[in-house]
Write a protein that holds these residues in place. Structure first.
Motif, mmCIF file in Angstrom:
data_model
loop_
_atom_site.group_PDB
_atom_site.id
_atom_site.type_symbol
_atom_site.label_atom_id
_atom_site.label_comp_id
_atom_site.label_asym_id
_atom_site.label_seq_id
_atom_site.Cartn_x
_atom_site.Cartn_y
_atom_site.Cartn_z
ATOM 1 N N LYS A 39 -34.040 63.777 -27.996
ATOM 2 C CA LYS A 39 -33.859 62.897 -26.995
ATOM 3 C C LYS A 39 -34.045 61.589 -27.551
ATOM 4 C CE LYS A 39 -36.220 65.458 -23.295
ATOM 5 N NZ LYS A 39 -37.379 65.656 -22.358
ATOM 6 N N GLN A 40 -34.614 61.441 -28.522
ATOM 7 C CA GLN A 40 -34.681 59.949 -29.220
ATOM 8 C C GLN A 40 -33.549 59.731 -30.319
ATOM 9 O OE1 GLN A 40 -38.600 59.031 -30.120
ATOM 10 N NE2 GLN A 40 -39.147 59.169 -27.854
ATOM 11 N N LYS A 41 -32.484 60.312 -30.241
ATOM 12 C CA LYS A 41 -31.341 60.174 -31.246
ATOM 13 C C LYS A 41 -31.003 58.828 -31.121
ATOM 14 C CE LYS A 41 -26.727 61.702 -32.293
ATOM 15 N NZ LYS A 41 -25.612 62.533 -31.979
ATOM 16 N N PRO A 42 -30.813 58.060 -32.426
ATOM 17 C CA PRO A 42 -30.639 56.703 -32.457
ATOM 18 C C PRO A 42 -29.019 56.619 -31.880
ATOM 19 C CG PRO A 42 -31.843 57.378 -34.419
ATOM 20 C CD PRO A 42 -31.357 58.557 -33.615
ATOM 21 N N ASP A 43 -28.790 55.300 -31.214
ATOM 22 C CA ASP A 43 -27.424 54.912 -30.760
ATOM 23 C C ASP A 43 -26.823 54.496 -32.032
ATOM 24 O OD1 ASP A 43 -26.128 52.776 -28.288
ATOM 25 O OD2 ASP A 43 -25.206 53.727 -29.943
ATOM 26 N N PRO A 44 -25.925 54.952 -32.578
ATOM 27 C CA PRO A 44 -24.971 54.560 -33.862
ATOM 28 C C PRO A 44 -24.549 53.141 -33.707
ATOM 29 C CG PRO A 44 -23.824 56.345 -32.605
ATOM 30 C CD PRO A 44 -25.025 56.203 -32.114
ATOM 31 N N LYS A 45 -24.523 52.614 -32.212
ATOM 32 C CA LYS A 45 -24.032 51.132 -32.372
ATOM 33 C C LYS A 45 -24.992 50.116 -32.165
ATOM 34 C CE LYS A 45 -19.637 52.103 -30.133
ATOM 35 N NZ LYS A 45 -20.129 53.658 -29.632
ATOM 36 N N SER A 46 -26.337 50.620 -32.071
ATOM 37 C CA SER A 46 -27.431 49.741 -32.018
ATOM 38 C C SER A 46 -28.558 49.750 -32.947
ATOM 39 C CB SER A 46 -28.157 50.137 -30.621
ATOM 40 O OG SER A 46 -27.463 49.846 -29.602
#
Lengths: 101, 535
Positions: A39-46
């Protein structure tokens, strides 16, 4: 039971097993999707901060994560780059280490 | 006063071989020994198809692997790997060509090479110390991009997977390391696409298999099954996918012979384990070879397979009828594959095949537009053989076969009976075939066995006649001639023994034929304490 009846019986048994396997996989996937690391997979753009992971070059802890690998819903590895010094590498969560160093 | 003879028929022989149970409690349709037969769909025993030479490649080394390589918009190439003896190197051959062509040397003399088709190339593995190679119909080249040595490889969901990537654990490599390439790119192997499965548990990766799931309403998908020596794991998804999972299957069996792993659509995944042959159906993992356990582990007069060379065993499958076929080394064969286990997947019964030439590998050749061919790579002479191809002989030589029945009794195994005769019904067996019957009476003193031989009589064919034949108006103005030469015969073996129980062993050498049944004519004798036979 003659041969044709036996063949039919095997087909019925196989259909049951396939159904059970498909249901098992479905429920496994549903359970995995509820895991925190998924659920807390990091956003690749942030940029994402990982306080316990230090860049091997500049010791900063903020990264852009391009690939987030989980296994059974638990974080396993991440491919990331340091936002401060642009170091790129793969971090192994299982052994808490950078690979290739 | 002696009563009438009564018949004891055995007309359903579809239970195959059972070498474990007492001869008196075998299944009604089972036999103690079934050698060089397969189970006919109609309950008969049919003499196995012959071993027929297809081609000879220019080597005397064992042919350790065969695979069909089909490139886009190109004809299929049948590849073979000849296994060299160190320091010589294994060599890759094209045996579609006439004569077969040597494509070049590989990187080692490993005993268990493997070939997997991926991204329009044939990827070749030679163990966990040799970098993967590929063949693209032009040259053999080494993979790049960090491609790991891998004892086992698989093409799963358009990724190339490597399993058991090093003899010892070092960094991300090891005997329990599972890695994958990038999507459709065998020359890119990111470190993030790696995991250890039960790292350093004393076991090593022992093969990969693809298990397909096709459930109504759900798109067909595949899971990867990763085998270790005594365990197996289900890998679903790919590295980086949200629901990527590795789950241990509920089983204490893994795999001891990686090249025996076969996915059998409609039945499950079968392989040879430390306990025998096991079948994983996606839910349960079941041992299926208990009836023939002595053939695997040895007992009494049956030699075991060679467990020091068991990793060399090789398996394939037959489509029609559905069979799992596995060839194993035996104690006296120095690694050559000699004992062929044949499992009828519908009947769940075993027979044993013995061929005149040892094998080094088995394979199923699948090419668009042709029927599948089951082939065996020879252990010597560089010969490629076809099996299960409908040939009645082994390259012109008749096939020796044997069946030993269950124990025949009138009441119980300790009650006296008089055995007058045995009838054996054969179909489609060549005339002139000699069939030998050995009768083993119980108790064994004073007569150990009795041997009777019978010959299939010569059938007088119906003379051709002119008149209306098979077709309504005939193929000629006066009809088509008809001849009949298929033999259906009951051979009569006079026994004439008084005993408590009797076992018959039928053997012969023929070009084909079916044993449709056996019938004993016996008379139960009055209950008595006498146990010695009097004639």
């Amino acid at each position: 039971m003659d041969y044709e009846q036996l063949k039919q019986k095997r087909q019925d048994e196989w259909r049951e097993k396939q159904h059970a396997l498909a249901m098992n996989l479905q429920s496994l996937r549903a359970a995995i999707l509820e895991r925190e690391d998924v659920k807390q997979k990091p956003d690749p753009k942030s940029p994402t901060s990982f306080p316990n992971v230090a860049c091997p070059i500049c010791q900063e802890t903020v990264f852009l994560v391009s690939k987030w690998v989980t296994i059974n819903g638990i974080k396993h590895k991440m491919v990331c780059s340091c936002v401060h010094c642009t170091y790129q590498g793969t971090y192994d969560w299982e052994f808490s280490r950078w690979l290739g160093l | 006063m002696a009563g009438p003879l009564k018949p004891i028929p055995l007309f359903d022989l579809s239970g195959g071989e059972n070498t474990v149970a007492s001869p008196y409690v075998l299944g009604r349709n089972q036999s103690q020994r079934v050698v060089n037969f397969i189970l006919d769909e109609h309950g008969s025993l049919r003499v196995r198809d012959g071993m027929d030479t297809l081609t000879t490649i220019g080597t005397t080394d064992p042919i350790a692997k065969m695979e069909t390589y089909t490139r886009s918009n190109s004809a299929a190439i049948r590849l073979a790997i000849a296994r060299a003896t160190s320091p010589a190197l294994n060599r890759l051959w094209n045996w579609t060509a006439n004569p077969p062509t040597d494509l070049g040397a590989l990187a080692s003399s490993t005993a268990m090479p493997d070939i997997v088709l991926f991204n329009n190339e044939a990827i070749i593995t030679e163990g966990n110390t040799v970098t993967l190679n590929s063949y693209d119909a032009t040259a053999i080249t080494q993979l790049t991009g960090g491609a790991p040595p891998s004892a086992h490889i698989a093409n799963h969901l358009n990724y190339l997977w490597g399993w058991n990537t090093n003899p010892t654990t070092a960094g991300i490599q090891g005997p329990s390391s599972l890695r994958s390439s990038d999507l459709n790119n065998q020359n890119s192997w990111p470190a993030a696409s790696q995991t250890f499965i039960a790292r350093d548990d004393g076991q090593q990766g022992q093969g990969l298999g693809l298990f397909t799931i096709a459930e109504t309403g759900i798109s067909p998908e595949a899971v990867l099954i990763a085998f270790k020596d005594f365990s197996l794991y289900q890998v679903s998804g790919v590295f980086g996918a949200t629901a990527f999972a590795v789950q241990k299957v509920k089983s204490d069996m893994g795999c001891v012979a990686p090249r025996t792993i076969q996915f059998l659509a409609g039945f499950g995944m079968m392989r040879l384990t430390h306990r025998g042959f096991a079948l994983y159906d996606g839910v349960n993992d079941t041992l299926v070879s208990e009836e023939i356990r002595p053939r695997i582990f040895g007992r009494d007069d049956i030699t075991p397979i060679d467990w020091s060379q068991v990793a060399m065993a090789s398996a394939t499958q037959v489509a029609n009828p559905p069979l799992y076929v596995c060839s194993c080394p035996v104690t006296s064969s120095s690694g050559a594959l000699r004992r062929v286990f044949v499992y009828d997947l519908v009947r769940r019964a075993w027979t044993i095949n013995e061929y005149p030439n040892d094998q080094a590998t088995l394979a199923l050749i699948l090419e668009a537009g042709t029927l599948p061919i089951v082939v065996a790579g020879g252990y010597t002479g560089g010969v490629v053989y076809e099996l299960f191809g409908g040939d009645a002989t082994d390259d012109g030589t008749d096939i020796s076969w044997l069946v030993r029945t269950r124990g025949i009794i009138a009441g119980s195994p300790s009650e006296r009976m008089y055995v007058r005769r045995m009838l054996a019904k054969f179909y489609d067996i060549p005339e002139g075939t000699t069939v030998q019957a050995r009768f083993y009476a119980s108790p064994t003193a004073p007569i150990t066995q009795k041997i009777v031989e019978k010959t299939v009589p010569i059938v007088t064919p119906i003379a051709p006649f002119l008149g209306y034949g098979l077709s309504a108006w005939g193929l000629s103005p006066y009809g088509a001639p008809v001849t009949e030469n298929v033999t259906d015969v009951d051979l009569n073996f006079d026994v004439g023994l008084k005993c408590n129980a009797i076992i018959a062993e039928l053997s012969g050498t023929s070009a084909g034929g079916r044993l449709r049944g056996i019938e004993f004519h016996v008379r139960q004798m009055p209950l008595t304490t006498a146990t010695l036979q009097r004639n």
